[in-house]
Write a protein that holds these residues in place. Structure first.
Motif, PDB file in Angstrom:
ATOM      1  N   MET A  51       1.160  -0.881   0.383  1.00 51.08           N
ATOM      2  CA  MET A  51       0.075  -0.409   0.375  1.00 51.08           C
ATOM      3  C   MET A  51       0.915   1.007  -0.290  1.00 51.08           C
ATOM      4  O   MET A  51       0.417   2.295  -0.597  1.00 51.08           O
ATOM      5  CB  MET A  51      -0.961   0.354   0.958  1.00 51.08           C
ATOM      6  N   ILE A  52       1.404   1.078   1.384  1.00 48.54           N
ATOM      7  CA  ILE A  52       2.615   2.393   1.301  1.00 48.54           C
ATOM      8  C   ILE A  52       3.676   2.533  -0.550  1.00 48.54           C
ATOM      9  O   ILE A  52       3.583   4.371  -0.439  1.00 48.54           O
ATOM     10  CB  ILE A  52       3.554   2.356   2.118  1.00 48.54           C
ATOM     11  N   ILE A  53       4.225   1.730  -0.433  1.00 49.40           N
ATOM     12  CA  ILE A  53       4.729   1.779  -2.028  1.00 49.40           C
ATOM     13  C   ILE A  53       4.188   2.055  -3.453  1.00 49.40           C
ATOM     14  O   ILE A  53       4.756   3.691  -3.866  1.00 49.40           O
ATOM     15  CB  ILE A  53       5.978   1.000  -2.265  1.00 49.40           C
ATOM     16  N   ASN A  54       3.144   1.584  -3.368  1.00 47.84           N
ATOM     17  CA  ASN A  54       2.239   2.537  -4.480  1.00 47.84           C
ATOM     18  C   ASN A  54       1.596   3.678  -4.072  1.00 47.84           C
ATOM     19  O   ASN A  54       1.180   4.153  -5.353  1.00 47.84           O
ATOM     20  CB  ASN A  54       1.336   0.994  -4.692  1.00 47.84           C
ATOM     21  N   ARG A  55       1.401   3.872  -3.223  1.00 45.64           N
ATOM     22  CA  ARG A  55       1.210   5.665  -3.338  1.00 45.64           C
ATOM     23  C   ARG A  55       2.117   6.317  -3.786  1.00 45.64           C
ATOM     24  O   ARG A  55       1.483   7.015  -3.973  1.00 45.64           O
ATOM     25  CB  ARG A  55       1.208   6.371  -1.066  1.00 45.64           C
ATOM     26  N   ILE A  56       3.203   6.097  -3.540  1.00 47.16           N
ATOM     27  CA  ILE A  56       3.443   6.785  -4.444  1.00 47.16           C
ATOM     28  C   ILE A  56       3.823   7.114  -5.722  1.00 47.16           C
ATOM     29  O   ILE A  56       3.679   8.154  -6.422  1.00 47.16           O
ATOM     30  CB  ILE A  56       5.891   6.572  -4.568  1.00 47.16           C
ATOM     31  N   GLY A  57       3.332   5.732  -6.582  1.00 50.33           N
ATOM     32  CA  GLY A  57       2.903   6.184  -7.527  1.00 50.33           C
ATOM     33  C   GLY A  57       1.926   6.803  -8.784  1.00 50.33           C
ATOM     34  O   GLY A  57       1.941   7.579  -9.202  1.00 50.33           O
ATOM     35  N   ASP A  58       1.109   6.592  -7.003  1.00 49.42           N
ATOM     36  CA  ASP A  58      -0.303   7.596  -7.075  1.00 49.42           C
ATOM     37  C   ASP A  58      -0.904   8.310  -6.987  1.00 49.42           C
ATOM     38  O   ASP A  58      -0.919   9.292  -7.650  1.00 49.42           O
ATOM     39  CB  ASP A  58      -1.196   6.135  -5.685  1.00 49.42           C
ATOM     40  N   PHE A  59       0.507   8.717  -5.754  1.00 50.23           N
ATOM     41  CA  PHE A  59       0.606  10.196  -5.774  1.00 50.23           C
ATOM     42  C   PHE A  59       1.477  11.379  -6.926  1.00 50.23           C
ATOM     43  O   PHE A  59       0.512  12.123  -7.973  1.00 50.23           O
ATOM     44  CB  PHE A  59       1.428  10.512  -5.385  1.00 50.23           C
TER      45      PHE A  59
ATOM     46  N   ARG B   4      17.102  -3.716   2.324  1.00 47.12           N
ATOM     47  CA  ARG B   4      18.513  -3.403   3.581  1.00 47.12           C
ATOM     48  C   ARG B   4      18.191  -1.516   3.032  1.00 47.12           C
ATOM     49  O   ARG B   4      18.433  -0.614   3.866  1.00 47.12           O
ATOM     50  CB  ARG B   4      19.102  -3.703   3.489  1.00 47.12           C
ATOM     51  N   LEU B   5      18.415  -0.841   2.189  1.00 47.50           N
ATOM     52  CA  LEU B   5      19.052   0.456   1.703  1.00 47.50           C
ATOM     53  C   LEU B   5      17.105   1.151   2.420  1.00 47.50           C
ATOM     54  O   LEU B   5      17.695   2.580   2.790  1.00 47.50           O
ATOM     55  CB  LEU B   5      19.522   0.290   0.467  1.00 47.50           C
ATOM     56  N   TYR B   6      16.722   1.066   1.987  1.00 45.06           N
ATOM     57  CA  TYR B   6      15.784   1.674   1.493  1.00 45.06           C
ATOM     58  C   TYR B   6      15.024   2.124   3.343  1.00 45.06           C
ATOM     59  O   TYR B   6      15.156   3.177   4.260  1.00 45.06           O
ATOM     60  CB  TYR B   6      14.658   0.972   1.777  1.00 45.06           C
ATOM     61  N   ASN B   7      15.740   0.717   4.347  1.00 43.25           N
ATOM     62  CA  ASN B   7      14.951   0.381   5.747  1.00 43.25           C
ATOM     63  C   ASN B   7      16.164   0.937   6.466  1.00 43.25           C
ATOM     64  O   ASN B   7      15.801   1.636   7.364  1.00 43.25           O
ATOM     65  CB  ASN B   7      15.362  -1.155   5.697  1.00 43.25           C
ATOM     66  N   GLU B   8      18.157   0.860   6.399  1.00 42.13           N
ATOM     67  CA  GLU B   8      18.080   1.218   7.404  1.00 42.13           C
ATOM     68  C   GLU B   8      18.469   3.239   6.641  1.00 42.13           C
ATOM     69  O   GLU B   8      19.052   3.768   7.239  1.00 42.13           O
ATOM     70  CB  GLU B   8      19.469   1.144   6.886  1.00 42.13           C
ATOM     71  N   PHE B   9      18.489   3.573   5.036  1.00 38.05           N
ATOM     72  CA  PHE B   9      18.956   4.816   5.325  1.00 38.05           C
ATOM     73  C   PHE B   9      17.963   5.662   4.586  1.00 38.05           C
ATOM     74  O   PHE B   9      18.115   6.750   4.469  1.00 38.05           O
ATOM     75  CB  PHE B   9      19.815   5.038   3.806  1.00 38.05           C
ATOM     76  N   ILE B  10      16.914   5.064   4.591  1.00 37.59           N
ATOM     77  CA  ILE B  10      15.590   5.807   3.998  1.00 37.59           C
ATOM     78  C   ILE B  10      14.477   5.465   5.591  1.00 37.59           C
ATOM     79  O   ILE B  10      14.191   6.696   6.096  1.00 37.59           O
ATOM     80  CB  ILE B  10      14.785   5.848   3.113  1.00 37.59           C
ATOM     81  N   SER B  11      14.181   4.732   5.538  1.00 34.77           N
ATOM     82  CA  SER B  11      13.008   4.232   6.406  1.00 34.77           C
ATOM     83  C   SER B  11      13.394   5.115   7.674  1.00 34.77           C
ATOM     84  O   SER B  11      12.447   5.351   8.604  1.00 34.77           O
ATOM     85  CB  SER B  11      12.687   3.499   6.574  1.00 34.77           C
ATOM     86  N   GLN B  12      14.250   4.181   7.894  1.00 36.66           N
ATOM     87  CA  GLN B  12      14.640   4.829   9.763  1.00 36.66           C
ATOM     88  C   GLN B  12      15.551   5.993  10.231  1.00 36.66           C
ATOM     89  O   GLN B  12      15.160   6.859  11.049  1.00 36.66           O
ATOM     90  CB  GLN B  12      16.113   4.058  10.123  1.00 36.66           C
ATOM     91  N   GLN B  13      16.051   6.207   8.923  1.00 34.65           N
ATOM     92  CA  GLN B  13      16.577   8.277   9.109  1.00 34.65           C
ATOM     93  C   GLN B  13      14.842   9.198   8.777  1.00 34.65           C
ATOM     94  O   GLN B  13      14.344  10.240   9.895  1.00 34.65           O
ATOM     95  CB  GLN B  13      17.505   8.492   7.704  1.00 34.65           C
ATOM     96  N   LEU B  14      14.039   8.680   8.052  1.00 34.53           N
ATOM     97  CA  LEU B  14      12.896   9.105   8.358  1.00 34.53           C
ATOM     98  C   LEU B  14      11.787   9.326   9.692  1.00 34.53           C
ATOM     99  O   LEU B  14      11.574  10.194  10.464  1.00 34.53           O
ATOM    100  CB  LEU B  14      11.716   8.581   7.643  1.00 34.53           C
ATOM    101  N   LEU B  15      12.420   8.046  10.515  1.00 34.07           N
ATOM    102  CA  LEU B  15      11.599   7.952  11.677  1.00 34.07           C
ATOM    103  C   LEU B  15      11.953   8.093  12.983  1.00 34.07           C
ATOM    104  O   LEU B  15      11.938   9.296  13.436  1.00 34.07           O
ATOM    105  CB  LEU B  15      11.199   6.788  12.228  1.00 34.07           C
TER     106      LEU B  15
END
Length: 663
Positions: free
Chosen positions: A168-176, A567-578
């Protein structure tokens, strides 16, 4: 009659969903399946009428949005592109409904599952039959919602929850991005109707807008936003990570999402908007590049996966890359031809995988299978046909479309198209390798699973095997039978539903390519199949020794972990955003500004001032008289002050007084 094509799946969804407790599991499942069979019958009739006889027509159901000059009607467009998608969607969906009656028979929530399947089909039909961008967006969001419900059908499993949320979340990027494209189209053309927009495209070829002090060509920006929407839905590299995780849903869901419906929506969107893309060469270059990279990336990742369904899922991602870069080289008809062919043999593979999983007590790890060719002979035959069609074995369905994509890519004679050609050719090598690997580990190897599971393994019932048999027929013959109709030189099948600039027509050049460039994809496929045969069947020890070596471990881990993109998304994007959200949004905004100036700060200040006011309540009359005198004096002073100064200055003065009082 054509409107019934859309209404019947919705009717089946409503009846099976709300009437499931009265009809029971079997009754609701049968009603949903019967509705889909009637829909398929109407679709075949419509295909004959529109595709063969050439009677394109549009139906306006009712006026949907009326706001001054902005008018949108809820209507349906039945042209060759629509009816091809209808045949693919409804045929696969009908067989999946029938398959699910047995596969999900043990589940107490079968009515809800069948309702979700029918609702999914309804929204997909809304998407492909829409005659305007807004109605298409309703179907686009609807299939996203239904995919969330279906992936998360077993909602008590934490992995299913995570996979559904991720999709759902990843598709929101394209839907936006797609929503922005719709807003831009409305701003440019003052309408969202397909026919009006496509007729106005040549007038806006040199039109540009200023954004952040840059002049951006409007059509390039519009097509780029449309492509980002397609990237999210069709799982191209960068927004592809939701697709393999969607395997957490039931296997019929995987077949429906990955074969014919949701993931093909992006390819359909690009083909439908071909008049826009043909005027945007920069975007077409990006489309070609992303499609080629996706085909290569997903194929190499599928080589080292051990989950049966994830191998097939990555092959879907790879094949979608072929379709996308076929659109990038302006051969939309070839892309749709491969989309239709791929839907049948990929549904065959997924439903065959479901039959295997169903027969071995829900085991999905191929390393714990083996020896199933004797226990599940019919399923093995069907999986063999699907795998050979996937790898492009000569004269099967995949051979007639995948090789044509690579030929027209090379015939464009640009560096980007040749880049996509070579990546696609190497992806063909990987596809053949992991197809033979899948067959060997699942069916041909010596049994590796638990003895009790293999002793109780059994072939599925007729409700599961009958769809496999039906899907095997088009997986063998449909490519040969429909090639001249869809992509034959001089065919007028597509009419005006797909637009291709005459300067981008490479089909004749592809016919006269040097023979070696036509044979390279086929040679790569055979090389991959032969190499897999040698490694796994003849000399498996050398493959094992390579795997446990230092370099082998690094390579295996890199591809098995999907190029570490998750892992790139989780550690360098998701975690930094959190972290940013916790340190700034939560601490500074939520607990800072909002709490100080919001309800908490207001109640705290009032309580403090009330406590301070208690000090004044001394009980002496002369104290109260003094306070009344001070208050009256301040009141009279304020009135006099207000007469002599402006209202704005008085408000500032009052604010300063209150500030010092609160402080």
């Amino acid at each position: 009659m054509p409107i019934l094509i859309v209404i019947l799946p919705l009717l089946g969804s409503i009846v099976s969903g709300f009437g499931g407790r009265y009809l029971g599991a079997k009754g609701s499942g049968r009603i949903a399946t019967i509705c889909m069979f009637f829909t398929l019958f109407l679709v075949v009739y419509t295909f004959f009428k529109v595709g063969i006889k050439g009677e394109t027509f549009s139906i306006i159901a009712y006026s949907w949005v009326n706001s001054e000059l902005f008018n949108v009607s809820f209507g349906f467009l039945f042209d060759p592109l629509t009816v091809v998608m209808l045949v693919v969607v409804c045929s696969i969906s009908t067989l999946v409904h029938l398959y699910s009656l047995e596969y999900m028979s043990h589940d107490p929530h079968l009515p809800r599952f069948m309702s979700y399947l029918s609702l999914f089909t309804f929204f997909m039909l809304i998407l492909v039959t829409a005659n305007n961008l807004l109605q298409m967006f309703v179907g686009w969001e609807g299939v996203g919602l239904c995919s969330y419900l279906l992936i998360n059908f077993w909602f008590t499993r934490i992995q299913a929850n995570k996979a559904a949320i991720k999709a759902m979340i990843i598709n929101r990027i394209g839907d936006f991005a797609l929503a922005l494209a719709i807003f831009l189209a409305l701003y440019l053309f003052n309408t969202l109707d397909y026919s009006t927009i496509f007729n106005l495209i040549p007038l806006y070829s040199d039109y540009s807008i200023t954004l952040l002090n840059f002049n951006i060509p409007c059509l390039e920006f519009l097509s780029f936003l449309l492509f980002i929407g397609a990237v999210g839905k069709s799982a191209q590299v960068g927004l592809h990570t939701w697709l393999p995780d969607a395997m957490e849903g039931p296997t019929p869901v995987s077949a429906l999402i990955h074969a014919a419906t949701m993931v093909t929506a992006g390819v359909f969107l690009i083909a439908r908007c071909s008049p826009i893309f043909e005027y945007t060469p920069i975007t077409l270059t990006i489309v070609t590049c992303i499609g080629g990279i996706t085909a290569f990336f997903a194929a190499t990742t599928g080589l080292f996966q051990n989950d049966l369904k994830k191998v097939i899922a990555y092959s879907t991602c790879s094949q979608l890359g072929y379709m996308i870069f076929a659109c990038g080289v302006s051969n939309y008809a070839v892309a749709i031809f491969h989309l239709a062919n791929h839907a049948f043999f990929k549904a065959l593979l997924f439903l065959g995988a479901g039959s295997v999983i169903h027969g071995v007590s829900d085991e999905q790890d191929m390393r714990k299978m083996g020896g199933l060719r004797r226990l599940l002979p019919f399923t093995y035959a069907m999986m063999l046909i699907g795998s050979l069609a996937l790898m492009g074995f000569p004269f099967l369905t995949g051979f007639y479309s995948k090789d044509v994509i690579l030929e027209v890519a090379y015939a464009k004679y640009t560096s980007i198209s040749h880049f996509a050609y070579w990546l696609g050719s190497f992806a063909a090598f990987c596809t053949a390798f992991y197809s033979i690997r899948l067959l060997y580990l699942t069916f041909l190897a010596e049994p590796n699973g638990k003895r009790i599971i293999l002793e109780n393994a059994y072939e599925s019932g007729w409700k599961m095997l009958l769809p496999l048999g039906f899907l095997a027929i088009p997986s063998i013959f449909i490519g040969y039978l429909s090639k001249d109709l869809f992509i034959g030189l001089g065919t007028n099948f597509w009419g005006s539903s797909i637009f291709q600039n005459p300067f981008s027509f490479q089909f004749i050049d592809a016919e006269f390519l040097p023979q070696i460039y036509k044979l390279i994809p086929l040679l790569f496929s055979f090389s991959g199949a032969i190499l897999a045969f040698l490694f796994y069947i003849v000399n498996q020890n050398s493959l094992y020794k390579w795997k446990i070596s230092k370099k082998g471990k690094l390579i295996y881990t890199f591809f098995n972990r999907k190029w570490y993109i998750d892992r790139l998304y989780n550690e360098f994007i998701s975690q930094q955003l959190l972290k940013l959200g916790f340190n700034f949004t939560y601490k500074s905004v939520d607990r800072g500004i909002i709490e100080v100036f919001g309800p908490y700060g207001l109640t705290t200040n009032i309580s403090e001032k009330a406590d301070n006011m208690q000090i004044i309540q001394s009980g002496y009359l002369y104290h109260y008289t003094f306070l009344i005198l001070i208050g009256t004096t301040f009141f009279l002073f304020s009135i006099t002050f207000l007469v002599k100064i402006s209202a704005l200055n008085f408000i500032i003065f009052l604010f300063l007084v209150l500030f010092f009082l609160i402080k």
